[in-house]
Design an enzyme around this catalytic site. Structure first.
Site, PDB file in Angstrom:
ATOM      1  N   ALA A 138     -14.738   0.158  34.193  1.00 24.73           N
ATOM      2  CA  ALA A 138     -13.742   0.207  35.278  1.00 24.73           C
ATOM      3  C   ALA A 138     -12.350   0.141  34.640  1.00 24.73           C
ATOM      4  CB  ALA A 138     -13.959  -0.921  36.287  1.00 24.73           C
ATOM      5  N   GLN A 178     -22.657 -13.348  31.633  1.00 21.57           N
ATOM      6  CA  GLN A 178     -21.397 -14.064  31.823  1.00 21.57           C
ATOM      7  C   GLN A 178     -21.026 -14.201  33.299  1.00 21.57           C
ATOM      8  OE1 GLN A 178     -19.243 -10.902  29.468  1.00 21.57           O
ATOM      9  NE2 GLN A 178     -17.591 -11.378  30.889  1.00 21.57           N
ATOM     10  N   HIS A 207      -6.707  -1.642  29.577  1.00 26.63           N
ATOM     11  CA  HIS A 207      -7.699  -1.280  28.547  1.00 26.63           C
ATOM     12  C   HIS A 207      -7.138  -0.180  27.643  1.00 26.63           C
ATOM     13  CE1 HIS A 207     -10.430  -2.723  31.912  1.00 26.63           C
ATOM     14  NE2 HIS A 207     -10.789  -3.498  30.918  1.00 26.63           N
ATOM     15  N   GLY A 229      -7.323  -8.407  25.577  1.00 28.43           N
ATOM     16  CA  GLY A 229      -6.092  -8.581  26.347  1.00 28.43           C
ATOM     17  C   GLY A 229      -5.752 -10.056  26.518  1.00 28.43           C
ATOM     18  N   GLU A 230      -4.441 -10.346  26.505  1.00 30.65           N
ATOM     19  CA  GLU A 230      -3.986 -11.719  26.777  1.00 30.65           C
ATOM     20  C   GLU A 230      -4.170 -12.086  28.242  1.00 30.65           C
ATOM     21  OE1 GLU A 230       0.049 -11.936  25.448  1.00 30.65           O
ATOM     22  OE2 GLU A 230      -0.541 -12.350  23.374  1.00 30.65           O
ATOM     23  N   LYS A 231      -4.440 -11.093  29.087  1.00 31.08           N
ATOM     24  CA  LYS A 231      -4.670 -11.374  30.509  1.00 31.08           C
ATOM     25  C   LYS A 231      -5.782 -12.435  30.659  1.00 31.08           C
ATOM     26  CE  LYS A 231      -5.663 -10.363  34.968  1.00 31.08           C
ATOM     27  NZ  LYS A 231      -7.064 -10.706  35.015  1.00 31.08           N
ATOM     28  N   SER A 234      -6.120  -5.544  36.571  1.00 27.40           N
ATOM     29  CA  SER A 234      -7.462  -6.113  36.457  1.00 27.40           C
ATOM     30  C   SER A 234      -8.430  -5.188  37.192  1.00 27.40           C
ATOM     31  CB  SER A 234      -7.497  -7.495  37.130  1.00 27.40           C
ATOM     32  OG  SER A 234      -8.829  -7.880  37.385  1.00 27.40           O
ATOM     33  N   SER A 235      -9.636  -5.060  36.642  1.00 27.83           N
ATOM     34  CA  SER A 235     -10.641  -4.225  37.315  1.00 27.83           C
ATOM     35  C   SER A 235     -10.942  -4.776  38.704  1.00 27.83           C
ATOM     36  CB  SER A 235     -11.930  -4.172  36.494  1.00 27.83           C
ATOM     37  OG  SER A 235     -11.630  -3.760  35.195  1.00 27.83           O
ATOM     38  N   HIS A 246      -8.616   0.505  33.150  1.00 29.29           N
ATOM     39  CA  HIS A 246      -7.272   0.721  33.698  1.00 29.29           C
ATOM     40  C   HIS A 246      -6.295   0.751  32.522  1.00 29.29           C
ATOM     41  CE1 HIS A 246      -6.918  -3.565  33.006  1.00 29.29           C
ATOM     42  NE2 HIS A 246      -7.951  -3.786  33.795  1.00 29.29           N
TER      43      HIS A 246
END
Ligand code: PAF
Length: 286
Positions: free
Chosen positions: A38, A67, A43, A153-155, A191-192, A40
């Site tokens: 997914a 997870q 990514h 990603g730091e997200k 975010s996905s 974006h």
């Protein structure tokens, strides 16, 4: 050997290792971007980060069941393999590893990679077992691809610290590169899961980034302690329509331990619930 200038789609570990080895044989380094698809622009920025460092970008796409908690969105998690492949090809990615579940988990797993300390707080208590699932699947992906660098990603800031800690503790010969969060023009972190938001929720969601910036200003100016600033912004988020603030806190950027005043690299980190969507975000505050 001249490598094809297009995306190779591989489904097995053997094919992945063969594709990586072929690039290595020409003297190239390889950068792995693990994802759950997914895709974006966030990514895509990881693929660009690999290219900028001279790595051949390889991406994995695998929605990792271990997870997700039993009440989480594993089956609803967005999947768009054809769209993802097109985005990767356009971004200059050269290998995509998209395994079936049986390829990732051919036998019942008797081994779990568990990182302690940095998983104790924040998302840890809200998502029991989540970081064990992440650390284990990322270890597997790194061992399968054996890249020179891994891009994250730091997200997902806590996830990034978990992976850095794991790679350090297990002496994996791989450099972990954290890449800045990519935001929509109005500030919402990509975010996905943003596609779960209704139009009204999408408007409300923006407040999260705004309140994190309010906290940052207050603690930078010394106008408030960290706990005063985060308590006031948590209230503001609930008033704005968020259903729950799981946490909004200021933590040391490496240990993820809460801090009361900012004396070194720190991070404002938040997890909230808005309708059926769990939104997380973070920003740096020094
Ligand atoms: O961040 C993600 O998309 C996932 O947690 C990861 C790192 C690909 C592991 O499944």
């Amino acid at each position: 050997m001249i490598m094809p200038e297009k995306l190779a789609i591989v489904r097995t570990v053997a094919e992945l290792r063969h594709a990586v080895a072929a690039y290595r044989a020409t003297g190239r380094t390889v950068g792995l971007v693990p994802t759950m698809g997914a895709l974006h622009e966030g990514h895509v920025s990881l693929v660009e980060g690999a290219l900028a460092r001279g790595d051949v970008p390889a991406t994995s796409i695998f929605v990792n069941p271990t997870q997700f908690g039993p009440t989480e969105d594993f089956s609803a998690y967005p999947r768009d393999e054809a769209g993802d492949f097109a985005k990767l090809e356009a971004a200059g990615c050269r290998i995509v590893f998209a395994p079936a579940k049986e390829e990732m988990y051919p036998a019942p797993m008797l081994t779990t990679v568990k990182v302690t300390g940095v998983t104790d707080g924040l998302c840890g208590p809200f998502r029991p077992g989540h970081f064990d699932g992440v650390a284990t699947v990322v270890s597997k992906l790194l061992m399968m691809a054996m890249p020179d660098r891994g891009y994250f990603g730091e997200k997902d800031y806590q996830q990034l610290q978990v992976i850095k800690t794991m790679v350090r503790d297990l002496a994996m010969p791989i450099e972990i590169v954290g890449m800045p969060t990519v935001r929509e023009p109005d500030g919402l972190a990509m975010s996905s899961r943003n596609r779960y938001l209704s139009p009204a929720e999408r408007t409300t969601a923006l407040q999260l980034y705004r309140e994190m910036n309010t906290v940052a200003q207050k603690v930078r100016d010394g106008r408030s302690s960290c706990s005063e600033a985060t308590a006031s912004s948590s209230k503001a988020l609930l008033a704005a329509g968020f259903d729950k603030v799981e946490y909004l806190t200021v933590v040391d950027a490496e240990s993820l331990q809460p801090v009361e005043t900012v004396a070194g690299p720190a991070r404002i980190v938040a997890a909230t619930r808005l309708g059926r969507t769990r939104l997380i975000d973070n920003i740096a505050v020094d």
